[in-house]
Write an enzyme that holds these catalytic residues in place. Structure first.
Site, PDB file in Angstrom:
ATOM      1  N   GLY A  86       0.783  -1.230   0.000  1.00 36.13           N
ATOM      2  CA  GLY A  86       0.000   0.000   0.000  1.00 36.13           C
ATOM      3  C   GLY A  86       0.816   1.281   0.000  1.00 36.13           C
TER       4      GLY A  86
ATOM      5  N   GLU B 245       5.097  -6.087   1.879  1.00 40.11           N
ATOM      6  CA  GLU B 245       4.777  -6.730   0.589  1.00 40.11           C
ATOM      7  C   GLU B 245       4.087  -5.745  -0.354  1.00 40.11           C
ATOM      8  OE1 GLU B 245       2.350 -10.099   1.734  1.00 40.11           O
ATOM      9  OE2 GLU B 245       0.625  -8.802   2.106  1.00 40.11           O
TER      10      GLU B 245
ATOM     11  N   GLY C  53       3.140  -3.831  -3.917  1.00 43.58           N
ATOM     12  CA  GLY C  53       2.980  -4.195  -5.317  1.00 43.58           C
ATOM     13  C   GLY C  53       3.159  -2.959  -6.181  1.00 43.58           C
ATOM     14  N   ARG C  54       2.157  -2.080  -6.109  1.00 49.99           N
ATOM     15  CA  ARG C  54       2.097  -0.910  -6.992  1.00 49.99           C
ATOM     16  C   ARG C  54       3.386  -0.074  -6.983  1.00 49.99           C
ATOM     17  NH1 ARG C  54      -2.676   1.592  -8.678  1.00 49.99           N
ATOM     18  NH2 ARG C  54      -3.822   0.513  -7.018  1.00 49.99           N
TER      19      ARG C  54
ATOM     20  N   CYS D   9     -16.958   2.123 -27.360  1.00 54.04           N
ATOM     21  CA  CYS D   9     -18.202   2.856 -27.531  1.00 54.04           C
ATOM     22  C   CYS D   9     -18.846   3.081 -26.170  1.00 54.04           C
ATOM     23  CB  CYS D   9     -19.135   2.079 -28.455  1.00 54.04           C
ATOM     24  SG  CYS D   9     -18.338   1.681 -30.008  1.00 54.04           S
TER      25      CYS D   9
ATOM     26  N   TYR E 185      -1.265  -2.810 -11.923  1.00 57.82           N
ATOM     27  CA  TYR E 185      -2.729  -2.734 -12.003  1.00 57.82           C
ATOM     28  C   TYR E 185      -3.146  -2.040 -13.301  1.00 57.82           C
ATOM     29  CZ  TYR E 185      -2.107  -3.722  -7.039  1.00 57.82           C
ATOM     30  OH  TYR E 185      -1.728  -4.263  -5.837  1.00 57.82           O
TER      31      TYR E 185
END
Ligand SMILES: *Cc1c(COP(=O)(O)O)cnc(C)c1O
Length: 415
Positions: A236, A272, A274-275, A351, A380
């Protein structure tokens, strides 16, 4: 504007329109970023990568030397990461683990589990008994602590701190520890506590959360006379899409974790993210197909769209980007579509009015055929997007700066 690295820029300009859109990953930049993070973290703190942020094989392999393990959240991720990085330490987390997924993970050698409920604890014990008898599994209890005050304010994505389907309430954690101490789970060894309470926090908020999780975990251990060997404070770490030049303060965070480690000697701290590890190494590049003036506003329609890069639609931001004017002359006898004003909204081919990658981008003079390169597309991004909606072709994938003997930079993959 967020200019791409020189390698990415050169490759985007070398691709034809038909070879766009494309994802480009700068693996050399990823290695440099991870090297910096590792240097900022105290030696005793373990770094896992949350594979769900971007599970591309080349990304996992580039990360391998810099991380102590991988957090996987499904049977699919578990098998995929084990295949991509043989021998890597895997921690199996995530809510709703099925018996088949747990059994598969056990068979493929996963020995570390983040347990999300009392039911899951029983399930894990019963599967261990039949699938890997005689083996003890390391168990971290995932807890959902109530978080007061400022910690979760702002644009943080709450995974805990209040009612959520993730982890156990503190009272249930006590129940789980009672089961682990009364001899009912001989295949499970309590190692400590896991908490992933929010995404999008700065260093100071992350440190405050980590301190709270550590103190709570040690109190839990004391109540049950069980040593707490490990605390996983989750991921996070913030990525700021509005100010892409500002990075999470790893130096301040590392210094804070060093103080926390020193205060609780013998406790293994682990994170841990990620981003914040992979977002910056990925780029989504496309070509302007058309430029339109619509009731006072300007729109550029790009090849591709949010079915490839869903991040701005899900998070409600403008994806940072850079325009690279096309060096090629306009090939048609009719006028080239071009922006008349200073700001242009960049849309995709879908569309639906939701297919917008960035609004009001300063792009005076933008013309059909120009390239647009979106930054912060390494986490992500492709893997959370609804690829099949409208059945447009998939993007190309380019991995730049590979570091394998006998290979030059820039291996490609057709998808
Ligand atoms: C998603 C997730 C992470 C990674 O979160 P980031 O915001 O990408 O750093 C870590 N741990 C768990 C349990 C997660 O679900």
């Amino acid at each position: 504007m967020t200019p791409p690295t020189p390698e990415v820029r050169a490759r985007v300009l070398a691709l034809s329109g038909e070879e766009l859109p494309a994802y480009l990953y700068d693996l050399a930049a990823l290695r440099a970023h991870l090297g910096g993070i590792r240097a900022a973290l105290p030696p005793g703190v373990e770094l896992y990568y949350a594979a769900k942020a971007n599970p591309e094989v080349e990304i996992l392999r580039a990360l391998g030397p810099y991380v102590d393990g991988f957090e996987v959240s499904s049977g699919g991720e578990s098998a995929h990461v084990a295949g991509a990085v043989p021998g890597a330490v895997l921690a199996f987390g995530g809510p709703g683990k099925t018996p088949a997924e747990i059994a598969g993970a056990l068979r493929s050698g996963v020995r570390r589990f983040h347990v999300e409920s009392v039911h899951e604890l029983h399930l894990l014990e019963s599967l261990a008994t039949t699938v890997v008898p005689g083996t003890r599994l390391g168990v971290l209890i995932r807890v959902n602590l109530r978080v007061e005050g400022e910690a979760l304010a702002g644009n943080a994505l709450a995974m805990g701190g209040g009612p959520t389907p993730f982890g156990m309430d503190p009272a249930q954690a006590d129940h789980a520890l009672a089961l682990l101490t009364d001899g009912g789970c001989p295949h499970l060894e309590f190692r400590g506590v896991h908490a992933h309470l929010a995404s999008g926090l700065g260093a100071e908020a992350q440190l405050a959360l980590a301190r709270r999780v550590v103190e709570w975990s040690l109190a839990l251990g004391r109540r049950h006379r069980l040593p707490v060997a490990e605390v996983n404070a989750g991921g996070g770490m913030a990525v700021d899409y509005a100010r892409p030049g500002e990075r999470f303060d790893w130096a301040a965070y590392g210094a804070g974790l060093a103080r926390l480690s020193a205060a609780y000697e013998g406790l293994r701290l682990r994170i841990e993210p990620g981003r914040a590890l992979t977002a910056y190494c990925g780029w989504y590049a496309s070509e302007v197909l058309d430029v339109k003036h619509s009731h006072g506003e300007e729109f550029a329609v790009l090849r591709g769209g949010t079915h490839h890069l869903r991040t701005p639609a899900t998070k409600g931001h403008d994806q940072p980007c850079t325009v690279l004017p096309s060096p090629a002359p306009w090939p048609h006898p009719w006028p080239r579509p071009a922006a008349r004003g200073a700001r242009v909204t960049l849309a995709g081919q879908l569309c639906t009015p939701k297919d917008v990658l960035a609004r009001g981008v300063p792009a005076a003079g933008l013309r059909a055929g120009d390239r647009v390169v979106f930054a912060l597309a390494g986490a992500y991004a492709w893997n959370i997007s609804h690829h099949d909606f409208l059945m447009h072709p998939r993007p190309g994938f380019h991995f730049l700066g590979r570091e394998e003997p006998g290979r030059t930079a820039g291996e490609e993959r057709a998808n």
